[in-house]
Design a protein around this motif. Structure first.
Motif, PDB file in Angstrom:
ATOM      1  N   LEU A 214       0.804  -1.221   0.000  1.00 53.78           N
ATOM      2  CA  LEU A 214       0.000   0.000   0.000  1.00 53.78           C
ATOM      3  C   LEU A 214       0.841   1.277   0.000  1.00 53.78           C
ATOM      4  O   LEU A 214       0.532   2.262   0.685  1.00 53.78           O
ATOM      5  N   GLN A 215       1.916   1.208  -0.789  1.00 49.55           N
ATOM      6  CA  GLN A 215       2.739   2.401  -0.954  1.00 49.55           C
ATOM      7  C   GLN A 215       2.083   3.297  -2.003  1.00 49.55           C
ATOM      8  O   GLN A 215       1.442   2.807  -2.932  1.00 49.55           O
ATOM      9  N   VAL A 216       2.292   4.583  -1.854  1.00 49.81           N
ATOM     10  CA  VAL A 216       1.701   5.530  -2.802  1.00 49.81           C
ATOM     11  C   VAL A 216       2.834   6.253  -3.527  1.00 49.81           C
ATOM     12  O   VAL A 216       3.738   6.793  -2.905  1.00 49.81           O
ATOM     13  N   THR A 217       2.742   6.224  -4.834  1.00 47.40           N
ATOM     14  CA  THR A 217       3.773   6.815  -5.687  1.00 47.40           C
ATOM     15  C   THR A 217       3.589   8.316  -5.776  1.00 47.40           C
ATOM     16  O   THR A 217       2.445   8.779  -5.858  1.00 47.40           O
ATOM     17  N   ASP A 218       4.679   9.041  -5.873  1.00 44.37           N
ATOM     18  CA  ASP A 218       4.557  10.471  -6.167  1.00 44.37           C
ATOM     19  C   ASP A 218       4.358  10.623  -7.676  1.00 44.37           C
ATOM     20  O   ASP A 218       5.263  10.984  -8.432  1.00 44.37           O
ATOM     21  N   LEU A 219       3.154  10.323  -8.092  1.00 42.48           N
ATOM     22  CA  LEU A 219       2.844  10.274  -9.520  1.00 42.48           C
ATOM     23  C   LEU A 219       3.031  11.637 -10.193  1.00 42.48           C
ATOM     24  O   LEU A 219       3.453  11.712 -11.348  1.00 42.48           O
ATOM     25  N   VAL A 220       2.743  12.709  -9.476  1.00 35.79           N
ATOM     26  CA  VAL A 220       2.869  14.046 -10.070  1.00 35.79           C
ATOM     27  C   VAL A 220       4.306  14.270 -10.485  1.00 35.79           C
ATOM     28  O   VAL A 220       4.603  14.637 -11.629  1.00 35.79           O
ATOM     29  N   ALA A 221       5.240  13.992  -9.572  1.00 39.81           N
ATOM     30  CA  ALA A 221       6.661  14.228  -9.863  1.00 39.81           C
ATOM     31  C   ALA A 221       7.153  13.308 -10.977  1.00 39.81           C
ATOM     32  O   ALA A 221       7.915  13.730 -11.863  1.00 39.81           O
ATOM     33  N   ILE A 222       6.712  12.079 -10.969  1.00 39.07           N
ATOM     34  CA  ILE A 222       7.195  11.120 -11.982  1.00 39.07           C
ATOM     35  C   ILE A 222       6.591  11.443 -13.348  1.00 39.07           C
ATOM     36  O   ILE A 222       7.280  11.430 -14.369  1.00 39.07           O
ATOM     37  N   ALA A 223       5.316  11.769 -13.372  1.00 37.73           N
ATOM     38  CA  ALA A 223       4.656  12.048 -14.659  1.00 37.73           C
ATOM     39  C   ALA A 223       5.198  13.318 -15.295  1.00 37.73           C
ATOM     40  O   ALA A 223       5.183  13.461 -16.517  1.00 37.73           O
ATOM     41  N   GLN A 224       5.686  14.244 -14.458  1.00 38.09           N
ATOM     42  CA  GLN A 224       6.176  15.500 -15.018  1.00 38.09           C
ATOM     43  C   GLN A 224       7.602  15.399 -15.525  1.00 38.09           C
ATOM     44  O   GLN A 224       8.074  16.258 -16.264  1.00 38.09           O
ATOM     45  N   ALA A 225       8.314  14.350 -15.135  1.00 35.40           N
ATOM     46  CA  ALA A 225       9.710  14.195 -15.590  1.00 35.40           C
ATOM     47  C   ALA A 225       9.720  13.886 -17.086  1.00 35.40           C
ATOM     48  O   ALA A 225       8.817  13.219 -17.588  1.00 35.40           O
ATOM     49  N   PRO A 226      10.740  14.388 -17.814  1.00 36.10           N
ATOM     50  CA  PRO A 226      10.789  14.114 -19.258  1.00 36.10           C
ATOM     51  C   PRO A 226      10.859  12.621 -19.531  1.00 36.10           C
ATOM     52  O   PRO A 226      11.582  11.892 -18.855  1.00 36.10           O
ATOM     53  N   ARG A 227      10.054  12.159 -20.504  1.00 34.78           N
ATOM     54  CA  ARG A 227      10.024  10.737 -20.851  1.00 34.78           C
ATOM     55  C   ARG A 227      10.659  10.514 -22.213  1.00 34.78           C
ATOM     56  O   ARG A 227      10.619  11.386 -23.072  1.00 34.78           O
ATOM     57  N   LYS A 228      11.180   9.307 -22.385  1.00 36.86           N
ATOM     58  CA  LYS A 228      11.686   8.890 -23.684  1.00 36.86           C
ATOM     59  C   LYS A 228      10.569   9.054 -24.721  1.00 36.86           C
ATOM     60  O   LYS A 228       9.407   8.772 -24.422  1.00 36.86           O
ATOM     61  N   ALA A 229      10.931   9.457 -25.942  1.00 40.24           N
ATOM     62  CA  ALA A 229       9.906   9.603 -26.981  1.00 40.24           C
ATOM     63  C   ALA A 229       9.209   8.258 -27.174  1.00 40.24           C
ATOM     64  O   ALA A 229       9.877   7.238 -27.337  1.00 40.24           O
ATOM     65  N   GLY A 230       7.920   8.257 -27.107  1.00 40.96           N
ATOM     66  CA  GLY A 230       7.144   7.015 -27.282  1.00 40.96           C
ATOM     67  C   GLY A 230       7.055   6.173 -26.025  1.00 40.96           C
ATOM     68  O   GLY A 230       6.344   5.170 -26.005  1.00 40.96           O
ATOM     69  N   GLY A 231       7.792   6.553 -24.978  1.00 39.25           N
ATOM     70  CA  GLY A 231       7.743   5.800 -23.709  1.00 39.25           C
ATOM     71  C   GLY A 231       6.373   5.981 -23.057  1.00 39.25           C
ATOM     72  O   GLY A 231       5.800   7.062 -23.108  1.00 39.25           O
ATOM     73  N   LEU A 232       5.874   4.908 -22.456  1.00 35.30           N
ATOM     74  CA  LEU A 232       4.539   4.953 -21.862  1.00 35.30           C
ATOM     75  C   LEU A 232       4.621   4.913 -20.345  1.00 35.30           C
ATOM     76  O   LEU A 232       5.404   4.142 -19.785  1.00 35.30           O
TER      77      LEU A 232
END
Ligand code: PLP
Length: 367
Positions: free
Chosen positions: A146-164
């Motif tokens: 029941l850990q909760v991810t810091d989704l805001v911080a992770i989603a805002q980080a630059p992603r590889k092109a096409g990375g999901l």
């Protein structure tokens, strides 16, 4: 991304219903694979079925994207992994539903992708991984710690092109967190759990932000035939209509039991994101509307004591899975692939029974 024009609690009651005068209030079960040729759909595996579509309309609106129903949560997960080109990099949390872990490990062992595991709480590592990963797989509330991810911080980080960035939102539900709104590309549900809510069906759903990703997933569903049954879709939609009230009630009981368990001498440790002692509490407070309906706790004395507690259960069912109206509990380390967990860890899925009865039951079980 479209948010329904009404509150989510209203949307899940009113959406996906027939509109024509004289039609039933609920979308009927349409047991059809084949449709008359002419305009419109011809074959359900390819073009869908009206009963699945009613469910998809409701789930899509709840998550703020376009939904596709699958035969199970695992079928939905397999469709996501199936999108990956050969040699991809997949990143999975160290605490993650074991079925998805097995799926990822199996593909890695066959050389289809490379697999890296990261602790959910190491946000910086996830942000770094986002630059290279083809698939980042997160759980909004992880199963079973029941850990909760810091989704805001992770989603805002630059992603590889096409990375999901895919988020398994099974334990939080869209009423507590809407990952697409925060920047995720995909949401997965085991609708078998809280969405369906009655432990009487297997069903999965994916919700995509991007129309192109949705089309690729639909093609995967068509080619692999991972389509839902009409009865399952109907029942899941019926379950969804009451999700808000079920969730509110079960979350209140879960919080009550988590506090009681934390003060019990036979309990070594409690994992519930609503407790200030939980390592994810701060993130959970910031991100989640509610803390979910699952409480995990470690019984003093290890596996033997935990098994004895399970054997004493009467009201709470000793069973796997979660999210039903009935409370269930199991020792997770007894499940193949979960041996790394504390041997005395019990995962309690809180249902709709009277909180006081559940506490009396737990006190008796703990001895
Ligand atoms: N995701 C989570 C968090 C789960 O707990 C489960 C099942 O337990 C799944 C996915 C897989 O769903 P299903 O059993 O519907 O295939």
């Amino acid at each position: 991304m479209a948010k329904p024009p009404v509150k989510l609690e209203t949307w899940l009651v009113v959406a996906g219903r027939p509109e024509e005068a004289g039609s039933p209030l609920n979308p009927p079960i349409v047991p059809a694979s084949n449709f008359l040729r002419g305009a419109g759909r011809t074959y359900a595996r390819e073009e869908g079925n009206p009963t699945w579509e009613a469910f998809e309309t409701v789930v899509g609106g709840l998550e703020g994207g376009r939904a596709l129903a699958f035969s199970s949560g695992m079928a939905a997960a397999a469709a996501v992994f199936g999108l990956l080109p050969e040699g991809s990099l997949v990143v999975l949390p160290t605490d993650c539903y074991q079925g998805v872990v097995s799926l990822a490990k199996e593909g890695a062992s066959r050389g289809r992708w490379r697999l890296v595991r990261l602790p959910l709480e190491d946000t910086a590592a996830w942000q770094r991984a986002a630059r290279q990963a083809d698939l980042l797989w997160l759980e909004s509330i992880s199963n079973p710690l029941l850990q909760v991810t810091d989704l805001v911080a992770i989603a805002q980080a630059p992603r590889k092109a096409g990375g999901l960035l895919a988020v398994d939102n099974t334990l939080a539900t869209p009423l507590n967190l809407r990952p697409l709104e925060l920047g995720a590309d995909l949401v997965l549900h085991s609708a078998t759990k809280l969405l369906g809510g009655h432990s009487d069906l297997l069903l999965g759903a994916l919700v995509a932000r991007d129309a192109g990703v949705w089309t690729r997933l639909k093609k995967a569903r068509t080619l692999h035939g991972a389509t839902p049954g009409v009865l399952e879709a109907f029942l899941a939609l019926r379950g969804l209509r009451t999700l808000a009230v079920r969730l509110e009630r079960a979350e209140r009981t879960a919080a009550f039991l988590a506090e009681k368990l934390a003060a019990h001498p036979q309990v070594e440790r409690v994992f519930y994101p609503g407790l200030p002692s939980h390592p994810s509490h701060e993130v959970a407070r910031r991100l989640l509307k509610g803390y979910g309906t699952v409480v995990s706790f470690v019984v003093r004395g290890g596996a033997g004591q935990a098994e004895e507690a399970l054997a004493r259960l009467r009201l709470i069912r000793h069973a796997t899975s979660l999210g039903g109206v009935e409370s269930t509990m199991e020792r997770r380390a007894s499940v193949p692939g979960q041996e790394h967990l504390p041997p005395g860890l019990l995962r309690l899925s809180v249902g709709l029974e009277a909180p006081e009865d559940l506490w009396t039951e737990l006190e008796k079980a703990l001895g």
